[in-house]
Design an enzyme around this catalytic site. Sequence first.
Site, PDB file in Angstrom:
ATOM      1  N   ILE A 148       0.827  -1.211   0.000  1.00 11.61           N
ATOM      2  CA  ILE A 148       0.000   0.000   0.000  1.00 11.61           C
ATOM      3  C   ILE A 148       0.862   1.262   0.000  1.00 11.61           C
ATOM      4  O   ILE A 148       0.463   2.297  -0.560  1.00 11.61           O
ATOM      5  CB  ILE A 148      -1.014  -0.013   1.176  1.00 11.61           C
ATOM      6  CG1 ILE A 148      -2.136   0.987   0.923  1.00 11.61           C
ATOM      7  CG2 ILE A 148      -0.346   0.237   2.514  1.00 11.61           C
ATOM      8  CD1 ILE A 148      -2.969   0.696  -0.292  1.00 11.61           C
ATOM      9  N   SER A 162      12.270   1.345   6.764  1.00  7.97           N
ATOM     10  CA  SER A 162      11.973   0.030   6.207  1.00  7.97           C
ATOM     11  C   SER A 162      13.072  -0.939   6.581  1.00  7.97           C
ATOM     12  O   SER A 162      14.252  -0.584   6.558  1.00  7.97           O
ATOM     13  CB  SER A 162      11.859   0.119   4.681  1.00  7.97           C
ATOM     14  OG  SER A 162      11.819  -1.179   4.143  1.00  7.97           O
ATOM     15  N   ARG A 163      12.643  -2.170   6.884  1.00  6.61           N
ATOM     16  CA  ARG A 163      13.635  -3.181   7.220  1.00  6.61           C
ATOM     17  C   ARG A 163      14.280  -3.750   5.963  1.00  6.61           C
ATOM     18  O   ARG A 163      15.319  -4.371   6.029  1.00  6.61           O
ATOM     19  CB  ARG A 163      12.967  -4.292   8.036  1.00  6.61           C
ATOM     20  CG  ARG A 163      12.359  -3.770   9.342  1.00  6.61           C
ATOM     21  CD  ARG A 163      11.280  -4.687   9.853  1.00  6.61           C
ATOM     22  NE  ARG A 163      10.384  -5.087   8.781  1.00  6.61           N
ATOM     23  CZ  ARG A 163       9.612  -6.167   8.823  1.00  6.61           C
ATOM     24  NH1 ARG A 163       9.624  -6.942   9.877  1.00  6.61           N
ATOM     25  NH2 ARG A 163       8.827  -6.466   7.812  1.00  6.61           N
ATOM     26  N   LYS A 177      -5.524   1.756   8.083  1.00  6.46           N
ATOM     27  CA  LYS A 177      -6.593   0.980   8.688  1.00  6.46           C
ATOM     28  C   LYS A 177      -6.173  -0.479   8.766  1.00  6.46           C
ATOM     29  O   LYS A 177      -5.385  -0.912   7.926  1.00  6.46           O
ATOM     30  CB  LYS A 177      -7.919   1.128   7.927  1.00  6.46           C
ATOM     31  CG  LYS A 177      -7.861   0.936   6.414  1.00  6.46           C
ATOM     32  CD  LYS A 177      -7.474  -0.339   5.788  1.00  6.46           C
ATOM     33  CE  LYS A 177      -8.169  -1.600   6.107  1.00  6.46           C
ATOM     34  NZ  LYS A 177      -7.781  -2.705   5.158  1.00  6.46           N
ATOM     35  N   ASP A 214     -10.082  -7.568   7.155  1.00  7.04           N
ATOM     36  CA  ASP A 214      -9.131  -6.564   6.656  1.00  7.04           C
ATOM     37  C   ASP A 214      -9.768  -5.766   5.505  1.00  7.04           C
ATOM     38  O   ASP A 214      -9.785  -4.537   5.563  1.00  7.04           O
ATOM     39  CB  ASP A 214      -7.801  -7.215   6.240  1.00  7.04           C
ATOM     40  CG  ASP A 214      -6.833  -6.174   5.722  1.00  7.04           C
ATOM     41  OD1 ASP A 214      -6.275  -5.422   6.538  1.00  7.04           O
ATOM     42  OD2 ASP A 214      -6.668  -6.068   4.487  1.00  7.04           O
TER      43      ASP A 214
END
Length: 307
Positions: A13, A35-36, A89, A167
């Site tokens: 997303i 970010s990993r 969300k 979701d």
Amino acid sequence: MAEKLALVGIGKIARDQHIPAIGANPDWSLEAAVSRHATVEGIDHFETLDALLETRPDITTVSLAIPPQPRFAYAAAALRAGRNVMLEKPPGQSLAECYALEALAKENGVTIFATWHSRHADCVPDLKAWLAERTLKKLTITWKEDVRLWHPGQEWIWEPGGMGVFDPGINALSILTEILPHPVHLSGATLEFPENRDTPIAARLEFADPSGAPMTADFDWRQEGPQTWNIEIDTDRGSARLSLGGERLEIDGALVKQGANHEYANLYARMAALVKAGESDMDLSPMIHVCDAFSLGKRVVTAPFHY
Ligand code: NAP
């Protein structure tokens, strides 16, 4: 001057919606990604949120595009560091987490925004205005999509806190709670759990409307072929059909509006307005219905699910 923003979690997303929406809004300057695994061209990269918070005190706002399970720890750290926080969300994996975040934002004098992107679909305000002048007789939500298409390989949706079919289903509930002129509550539910998973693949919900109008929601992740994100409403003066998740509106069988996708542009515009006004928006009503479904729902075990 543009507010400096960091985006956390460079996944589906973030790339599909957040990065383009931020880039198109002059109220925001995307300064860094946390970010990993991934980097975003042209901006700073941090592997951890703590590193960002220590190194870039000039970044006022943090947008979290990570799954719900790790979200509380990230949001709490950003709020404690005095940053405004925008939540994808669902805003958390439990209601208590969300209330705690709301309190932390207040304590630290910053903005928190629990976003519901589907509420910002083009035809939602039109349907709300139409319904406000009528008496509801029946409302039917049908939200059926192919999980393999929309969540390829995502394991977090099947893990506790991932909510399974809720979701996407919570998007429908975010529209429902936006358009209704009065609150409703869940009166019953049936949830179908694949025998090898911790979250449901399908759910059927019934709501108690104060006027007694029948109100149901049917969520299913096993839909192949055409995908369905519809809300159908009968009233004392005509019927409406919201489809494509809120992008298309028909009244009495005739198309009245075909919108386009402006959901994330609208979310970042709303966040900018909230920050400017020093306000927060933490409406948890869609999440309450989901939590009630887990509490009230009859559980049915169904076929195992594998990608
Ligand atoms: P995703 O691609 O599976 O994950 C997003 C990113 O979150 C990952 O790339 C990873 O980023 C980070 N992440 C994953 N697990 C983590 C963990 N345990 N701890 C910390 N970071 C973790 O998910 P998504 O589809 O983008 O969804 C993210 C959120 O957006 C969800 O709440 C979802 O409901 C919402 N959403 C998704 C869509 C959609 O179409 N996919 C639409 C609207 C809203 P790094 O590798 O960069 O660390």
